[in-house]
Design a protein around this motif. Structure first.
Motif, PDB file in Angstrom:
ATOM      1  N   GLY A  45       0.808  -1.211   0.000  1.00 22.96           N
ATOM      2  CA  GLY A  45       0.000   0.000   0.000  1.00 22.96           C
ATOM      3  C   GLY A  45       0.841   1.261   0.000  1.00 22.96           C
ATOM      4  N   LEU A  46       1.959   1.231   0.733  1.00 15.64           N
ATOM      5  CA  LEU A  46       2.853   2.392   0.748  1.00 15.64           C
ATOM      6  C   LEU A  46       3.467   2.637  -0.628  1.00 15.64           C
ATOM      7  CD1 LEU A  46       4.709   1.947   4.168  1.00 15.64           C
ATOM      8  CD2 LEU A  46       3.056   3.715   3.566  1.00 15.64           C
ATOM      9  N   LYS A  47       3.868   1.561  -1.300  1.00 17.09           N
ATOM     10  CA  LYS A  47       4.437   1.717  -2.641  1.00 17.09           C
ATOM     11  C   LYS A  47       3.420   2.321  -3.605  1.00 17.09           C
ATOM     12  CE  LYS A  47       7.839  -2.020  -2.430  1.00 17.09           C
ATOM     13  NZ  LYS A  47       8.253  -3.337  -2.995  1.00 17.09           N
ATOM     14  N   ASP A  48       2.199   1.816  -3.547  1.00 20.65           N
ATOM     15  CA  ASP A  48       1.156   2.354  -4.429  1.00 20.65           C
ATOM     16  C   ASP A  48       0.874   3.821  -4.115  1.00 20.65           C
ATOM     17  OD1 ASP A  48       0.978  -0.143  -5.562  1.00 20.65           O
ATOM     18  OD2 ASP A  48      -0.730  -0.784  -4.325  1.00 20.65           O
ATOM     19  N   ALA A  49       0.888   4.159  -2.822  1.00 20.39           N
ATOM     20  CA  ALA A  49       0.622   5.545  -2.434  1.00 20.39           C
ATOM     21  C   ALA A  49       1.724   6.477  -2.924  1.00 20.39           C
ATOM     22  CB  ALA A  49       0.480   5.637  -0.915  1.00 20.39           C
ATOM     23  N   ILE A  50       2.968   6.009  -2.866  1.00 18.26           N
ATOM     24  CA  ILE A  50       4.085   6.841  -3.324  1.00 18.26           C
ATOM     25  C   ILE A  50       4.027   7.028  -4.841  1.00 18.26           C
ATOM     26  CG2 ILE A  50       6.591   6.866  -3.628  1.00 18.26           C
ATOM     27  CD1 ILE A  50       5.681   7.742  -0.874  1.00 18.26           C
ATOM     28  N   VAL A  51       3.701   5.962  -5.564  1.00 18.31           N
ATOM     29  CA  VAL A  51       3.643   6.053  -7.027  1.00 18.31           C
ATOM     30  C   VAL A  51       2.569   7.046  -7.470  1.00 18.31           C
ATOM     31  CG1 VAL A  51       3.079   4.767  -9.125  1.00 18.31           C
ATOM     32  CG2 VAL A  51       4.593   3.757  -7.412  1.00 18.31           C
ATOM     33  N   SER A  52       1.434   7.013  -6.800  1.00 15.33           N
ATOM     34  CA  SER A  52       0.317   7.872  -7.212  1.00 15.33           C
ATOM     35  C   SER A  52       0.326   9.236  -6.535  1.00 15.33           C
ATOM     36  CB  SER A  52      -1.009   7.171  -6.895  1.00 15.33           C
ATOM     37  OG  SER A  52      -1.124   6.912  -5.500  1.00 15.33           O
ATOM     38  N   ALA A  53       1.274   9.484  -5.636  1.00 12.48           N
ATOM     39  CA  ALA A  53       1.285  10.753  -4.896  1.00 12.48           C
ATOM     40  C   ALA A  53       1.695  11.900  -5.811  1.00 12.48           C
ATOM     41  CB  ALA A  53       2.241  10.661  -3.711  1.00 12.48           C
ATOM     42  N   GLY A  54       1.054  13.039  -5.613  1.00 17.91           N
ATOM     43  CA  GLY A  54       1.423  14.242  -6.347  1.00 17.91           C
ATOM     44  C   GLY A  54       2.262  15.150  -5.465  1.00 17.91           C
ATOM     45  N   LEU A  55       3.568  15.146  -5.686  1.00 20.13           N
ATOM     46  CA  LEU A  55       4.488  15.909  -4.846  1.00 20.13           C
ATOM     47  C   LEU A  55       4.929  17.217  -5.495  1.00 20.13           C
ATOM     48  CD1 LEU A  55       6.799  12.946  -3.726  1.00 20.13           C
ATOM     49  CD2 LEU A  55       4.713  13.779  -2.630  1.00 20.13           C
ATOM     50  N   GLU A  56       4.293  17.556  -6.611  1.00 20.17           N
ATOM     51  CA  GLU A  56       4.735  18.750  -7.330  1.00 20.17           C
ATOM     52  C   GLU A  56       4.388  20.045  -6.598  1.00 20.17           C
ATOM     53  OE1 GLU A  56       0.696  17.463  -8.623  1.00 20.17           O
ATOM     54  OE2 GLU A  56       2.676  16.500  -8.580  1.00 20.17           O
ATOM     55  N   LYS A  57       3.474  19.993  -5.633  1.00 23.07           N
ATOM     56  CA  LYS A  57       3.107  21.206  -4.898  1.00 23.07           C
ATOM     57  C   LYS A  57       4.302  21.780  -4.148  1.00 23.07           C
ATOM     58  CE  LYS A  57      -1.730  19.858  -4.257  1.00 23.07           C
ATOM     59  NZ  LYS A  57      -2.800  19.564  -3.261  1.00 23.07           N
ATOM     60  N   ASP A  58       5.088  20.898  -3.534  1.00 16.38           N
ATOM     61  CA  ASP A  58       6.287  21.350  -2.818  1.00 16.38           C
ATOM     62  C   ASP A  58       7.334  20.244  -2.940  1.00 16.38           C
ATOM     63  OD1 ASP A  58       8.154  22.584  -1.272  1.00 16.38           O
ATOM     64  OD2 ASP A  58       6.841  22.943   0.453  1.00 16.38           O
ATOM     65  N   SER A  59       7.896  20.142  -4.119  1.00 18.44           N
ATOM     66  CA  SER A  59       8.842  19.060  -4.384  1.00 18.44           C
ATOM     67  C   SER A  59      10.127  19.207  -3.577  1.00 18.44           C
ATOM     68  CB  SER A  59       9.162  19.002  -5.880  1.00 18.44           C
ATOM     69  OG  SER A  59       9.669  20.250  -6.333  1.00 18.44           O
ATOM     70  N   ASP A  60      10.513  20.439  -3.248  1.00 15.29           N
ATOM     71  CA  ASP A  60      11.724  20.646  -2.447  1.00 15.29           C
ATOM     72  C   ASP A  60      11.561  20.040  -1.049  1.00 15.29           C
ATOM     73  OD1 ASP A  60      13.062  21.971  -4.461  1.00 15.29           O
ATOM     74  OD2 ASP A  60      12.312  23.944  -3.854  1.00 15.29           O
ATOM     75  N   ALA A  61      10.426  20.324  -0.411  1.00 17.91           N
ATOM     76  CA  ALA A  61      10.173  19.776   0.924  1.00 17.91           C
ATOM     77  C   ALA A  61      10.038  18.259   0.866  1.00 17.91           C
ATOM     78  CB  ALA A  61       8.910  20.399   1.516  1.00 17.91           C
ATOM     79  N   ALA A  62       9.385  17.760  -0.191  1.00 19.12           N
ATOM     80  CA  ALA A  62       9.229  16.308  -0.328  1.00 19.12           C
ATOM     81  C   ALA A  62      10.581  15.625  -0.494  1.00 19.12           C
ATOM     82  CB  ALA A  62       8.330  15.999  -1.522  1.00 19.12           C
ATOM     83  N   LEU A  63      11.465  16.214  -1.297  1.00 18.14           N
ATOM     84  CA  LEU A  63      12.786  15.630  -1.504  1.00 18.14           C
ATOM     85  C   LEU A  63      13.609  15.670  -0.223  1.00 18.14           C
ATOM     86  CD1 LEU A  63      14.888  14.412  -3.367  1.00 18.14           C
ATOM     87  CD2 LEU A  63      15.523  16.731  -4.089  1.00 18.14           C
ATOM     88  N   GLU A  64      13.525  16.769   0.510  1.00 16.42           N
ATOM     89  CA  GLU A  64      14.267  16.880   1.766  1.00 16.42           C
ATOM     90  C   GLU A  64      13.785  15.848   2.786  1.00 16.42           C
ATOM     91  OE1 GLU A  64      15.216  20.203   5.262  1.00 16.42           O
ATOM     92  OE2 GLU A  64      14.060  20.746   3.475  1.00 16.42           O
ATOM     93  N   GLU A  65      12.474  15.683   2.884  1.00 20.54           N
ATOM     94  CA  GLU A  65      11.928  14.708   3.833  1.00 20.54           C
ATOM     95  C   GLU A  65      12.265  13.283   3.405  1.00 20.54           C
ATOM     96  OE1 GLU A  65       9.978  13.766   7.388  1.00 20.54           O
ATOM     97  OE2 GLU A  65      10.731  15.655   6.542  1.00 20.54           O
ATOM     98  N   ALA A  66      12.232  13.017   2.105  1.00 22.63           N
ATOM     99  CA  ALA A  66      12.592  11.684   1.612  1.00 22.63           C
ATOM    100  C   ALA A  66      14.051  11.369   1.918  1.00 22.63           C
ATOM    101  CB  ALA A  66      12.332  11.599   0.113  1.00 22.63           C
ATOM    102  N   ARG A  67      14.920  12.356   1.763  1.00 22.42           N
ATOM    103  CA  ARG A  67      16.336  12.152   2.096  1.00 22.42           C
ATOM    104  C   ARG A  67      16.508  11.873   3.590  1.00 22.42           C
ATOM    105  NH1 ARG A  67      18.948  17.211  -1.301  1.00 22.42           N
ATOM    106  NH2 ARG A  67      19.182  16.147  -3.325  1.00 22.42           N
ATOM    107  N   ARG A  68      15.763  12.609   4.416  1.00 15.18           N
ATOM    108  CA  ARG A  68      15.872  12.411   5.864  1.00 15.18           C
ATOM    109  C   ARG A  68      15.457  10.997   6.254  1.00 15.18           C
ATOM    110  NH1 ARG A  68      12.997  12.198  10.274  1.00 15.18           N
ATOM    111  NH2 ARG A  68      11.048  12.360   9.101  1.00 15.18           N
TER     112      ARG A  68
END
Length: 226
Positions: free
Chosen positions: A35-58
């Protein structure tokens, strides 16, 4: 459930820790990770891609740190086991002698054998910790592929998250193995301390028996002649 029932049920786990196989939990974990994989694939992170990338790195770095921490502890435990085995082996010759009471000798041998078993099992779990591999990592190819997409930061964040999800099972297995190694190593140290205590107290007990034995014989002989 009463305290007495809990005590007797937990006694085998207390003496010899073991991991219970739980197929239902494994099935739920598979569903959760899927379910997590499906949620990540379908997630729209373009609203704040910088914050999403920073959190993913963390999150990605935190999982790597968990894996490295388990490996580091496994190396420390193996070093401690390697140092403790010769010390235990040096005590073997003193456990049984001509002047050693049979009960004390048997007790010492049992505690010694139990301590060695705990050490061997702790070493096995530590080796198993190092054996579990966590192979899902980001690579330059992920960066190259991400920057070919319309929103490269969003794509890279998703790839990092998918790597974390794919590593969950392996990292959790490492943490479980190092916890089991810790449990057995703790019991090995406790039994080793008990063995040293027995060896330290045994001369006092033997001296006390020798000092009391003549008095006991004398009292018996006086009763016989009375």
């Amino acid at each position: 459930m009463s305290f007495k029932e809990f005590h007797w049920r937990s006694l085998p786990q207390l003496m010899w820790p073991f991991v219970k196989e739980d197929k239902e939990k494994d099935r739920l974990d598979d569903e959760l990770y899927g379910g997590l994989k499906d949620a990540i694939v379908s997630a729209g992170l373009e609203k704040d891609s910088d914050a999403a990338l920073e959190e993913a790195r963390r999150i990605y770095d935190a999982e790597l740190e968990r894996s490295r921490g388990a490996d580091t502890k496994a190396g420390i435990y193996l070093a401690a086991i390697t140092a403790l085995v010769p010390v235990l082996a040096s005590l073997l010759g003193n456990l049984w002698g001509e002047k050693t009471p049979a009960l004390l000798g048997c007790l010492s041998l049992v505690v010694f054998a139990l301590s060695m078993l705990y050490l061997v099992r702790a070493g096995g779990w530590a080796f198993k910790t190092l054996k579990v591999s966590v192979s899902n990592q980001t690579s330059p190819k992920d960066i190259s592929v991400s920057w070919d997409k319309p929103n490269p930061k969003q794509e890279l964040a998703k790839r990092l998250c998918r790597a974390v999800i794919a590593n969950y099972r392996g990292v959790n297995a490492k943490v479980l193995c190092i916890k089991m190694a810790h449990q057995f190593l703790l019991r090995a140290f406790l039994t080793f301390a008990l063995l040293l205590a027995i060896q330290a107290i045994s001369p006092i007990g033997q001296a006390a028996v020798k000092s009391l034995l003549p008095d006991a014989k004398l009292s018996v002989s006086r009763r016989a002649f009375a």
